[in-house]
Design a protein around this motif. Structure first.
Motif, PDB file in Angstrom:
ATOM      1  N   GLU A 218      -7.589  13.525  -2.186  1.00  0.00           N
ATOM      2  CA  GLU A 218      -8.072  12.869  -0.973  1.00  0.00           C
ATOM      3  C   GLU A 218      -7.748  11.381  -1.085  1.00  0.00           C
ATOM      4  O   GLU A 218      -8.154  10.702  -2.025  1.00  0.00           O
ATOM      5  N   TYR A 219      -6.989  10.894  -0.127  1.00  0.00           N
ATOM      6  CA  TYR A 219      -6.508   9.513  -0.161  1.00  0.00           C
ATOM      7  C   TYR A 219      -6.708   8.903   1.224  1.00  0.00           C
ATOM      8  O   TYR A 219      -6.034   9.289   2.165  1.00  0.00           O
ATOM      9  N   TYR A 220      -7.643   7.998   1.332  1.00  0.00           N
ATOM     10  CA  TYR A 220      -7.987   7.360   2.613  1.00  0.00           C
ATOM     11  C   TYR A 220      -8.228   8.378   3.719  1.00  0.00           C
ATOM     12  O   TYR A 220      -7.663   8.291   4.809  1.00  0.00           O
ATOM     13  N   GLY A 221      -9.039   9.382   3.400  1.00  0.00           N
ATOM     14  CA  GLY A 221      -9.461  10.337   4.424  1.00  0.00           C
ATOM     15  C   GLY A 221      -8.522  11.494   4.686  1.00  0.00           C
ATOM     16  O   GLY A 221      -8.854  12.386   5.457  1.00  0.00           O
ATOM     17  N   SER A 222      -7.355  11.510   4.074  1.00  0.00           N
ATOM     18  CA  SER A 222      -6.457  12.650   4.274  1.00  0.00           C
ATOM     19  C   SER A 222      -5.986  13.163   2.913  1.00  0.00           C
ATOM     20  O   SER A 222      -6.055  12.452   1.912  1.00  0.00           O
ATOM     21  N   MET A 223      -5.515  14.395   2.907  1.00  0.00           N
ATOM     22  CA  MET A 223      -5.052  14.995   1.661  1.00  0.00           C
ATOM     23  C   MET A 223      -3.583  14.641   1.427  1.00  0.00           C
ATOM     24  O   MET A 223      -2.764  14.776   2.325  1.00  0.00           O
ATOM     25  N   ALA A 224      -3.306  14.162   0.206  1.00  0.00           N
ATOM     26  CA  ALA A 224      -1.937  13.774  -0.141  1.00  0.00           C
ATOM     27  C   ALA A 224      -1.563  14.428  -1.474  1.00  0.00           C
ATOM     28  O   ALA A 224      -2.413  14.588  -2.346  1.00  0.00           O
ATOM     29  N   PRO A 225      -0.294  14.822  -1.636  1.00  0.00           N
ATOM     30  CA  PRO A 225       0.135  15.357  -2.928  1.00  0.00           C
ATOM     31  C   PRO A 225      -0.050  14.308  -4.027  1.00  0.00           C
ATOM     32  O   PRO A 225       0.126  13.112  -3.786  1.00  0.00           O
ATOM     33  N   LEU A 226      -0.399  14.771  -5.214  1.00  0.00           N
ATOM     34  CA  LEU A 226      -0.665  13.879  -6.347  1.00  0.00           C
ATOM     35  C   LEU A 226       0.509  12.936  -6.620  1.00  0.00           C
ATOM     36  O   LEU A 226       0.317  11.753  -6.887  1.00  0.00           O
ATOM     37  N   ASN A 227       1.742  13.445  -6.489  1.00  0.00           N
ATOM     38  CA  ASN A 227       2.905  12.608  -6.803  1.00  0.00           C
ATOM     39  C   ASN A 227       3.154  11.511  -5.762  1.00  0.00           C
ATOM     40  O   ASN A 227       4.022  10.676  -5.946  1.00  0.00           O
ATOM     41  N   GLN A 228       2.370  11.504  -4.649  1.00  0.00           N
ATOM     42  CA  GLN A 228       2.517  10.446  -3.650  1.00  0.00           C
ATOM     43  C   GLN A 228       1.481   9.340  -3.822  1.00  0.00           C
ATOM     44  O   GLN A 228       1.505   8.352  -3.088  1.00  0.00           O
ATOM     45  N   VAL A 229       0.546   9.531  -4.777  1.00  0.00           N
ATOM     46  CA  VAL A 229      -0.466   8.491  -5.008  1.00  0.00           C
ATOM     47  C   VAL A 229      -0.447   8.017  -6.457  1.00  0.00           C
ATOM     48  O   VAL A 229      -1.288   7.215  -6.854  1.00  0.00           O
ATOM     49  N   SER A 230       0.526   8.512  -7.238  1.00  0.00           N
ATOM     50  CA  SER A 230       0.591   8.128  -8.645  1.00  0.00           C
ATOM     51  C   SER A 230       1.978   8.413  -9.222  1.00  0.00           C
ATOM     52  O   SER A 230       2.774   9.121  -8.616  1.00  0.00           O
ATOM     53  N   ASN A 231       2.206   7.841 -10.404  1.00  0.00           N
ATOM     54  CA  ASN A 231       3.410   8.166 -11.167  1.00  0.00           C
ATOM     55  C   ASN A 231       3.032   9.238 -12.169  1.00  0.00           C
ATOM     56  O   ASN A 231       2.041   9.092 -12.886  1.00  0.00           O
ATOM     57  N   ILE A 232       3.822  10.306 -12.250  1.00  0.00           N
ATOM     58  CA  ILE A 232       3.557  11.387 -13.189  1.00  0.00           C
ATOM     59  C   ILE A 232       4.728  11.431 -14.165  1.00  0.00           C
ATOM     60  O   ILE A 232       5.883  11.497 -13.757  1.00  0.00           O
TER      61      ILE A 232
END
Length: 187
Positions: free
Chosen positions: A46-60
């Motif tokens: 959950e990113y600012y009220g919407s669901m985002a894939p993990l790889n779009q909010v972090s470096n893996i």
């Protein structure tokens, strides 16, 4: 009539190719004891009220063969990402140091390896079923064209081509499954 036969063959080839692509994606999610960023592909945060894939909010990344490191772009996301990983039910225990989340990938037991191989074979069988369904649909379309005036020779040749496609894609499924099985069983 020749164009219709080509369309049937192209559609058949496309559907069989889609079955292979789907199999490849599914096999990526089956872990072979080695760390891979693809293991976390299905995790949504959950990113600012919407669901985002993990790889779009972090470096893996994978610093070594047994560790996945996740570095969120915002420190406030660390607990949210940990919850999302646990909720995804992947069997991972995330551990954070305030900056980076680390996931240690445990070595696979022999029993777990055999279970994963069964899962791989099941995915391979699902792909083969899709391929056979595409073959059946193509052959049904060819029979329909035969009734509409296609010559028997052309219909038989096209059926032979459909069977060749089926055999080739079936072999490709077997190759993918065998490669993944070797990967899982290698300690």
């Amino acid at each position: 009539m020749h164009e219709e036969v080509e369309l049937v063959l192209d559609d058949c080839k496309e559907r069989m190719g889609a079955a292979i692509e789907h199999l490849e994606k599914e096999l990526l999610h089956i872990r072979a004891g080695k760390a891979s960023p693809a293991m976390l592909d299905g995790v949504l945060v959950e990113y600012y009220g919407s669901m985002a894939p993990l790889n779009q909010v972090s470096n893996i990344s994978t610093p070594d063969a047994r560790t996945v490191a996740i570095q969120p772009w915002e420190k406030g996301l660390i607990p949210v990402i940990e919850k999302a990983i646990l909720a995804a039910n992947l069997g991972f225990n995330p551990d954070n140091n305030g900056e980076i989340i680390r996931i240690n990938i445990p070595a696979l037991t022999e029993e777990r390896r055999k279970s994963l191989v069964k899962q791989v074979h099941q995915e391979g069988e699902n792909a083969k079923v899709s391929i056979r369904t595409a073959r059946k649909d193509a052959n049904d379309m060819l029979k329909k064209l035969l009734k509409d005036g296609l010559s028997e020779d052309m219909e038989k040749d096209a059926e032979t081509d459909v069977q060749k496609l089926t055999d080739n894609f079936g072999k490709e499924v077997d190759d993918l499954v065998n490669t993944k099985e070797k990967d899982i069983m290698t300690i």
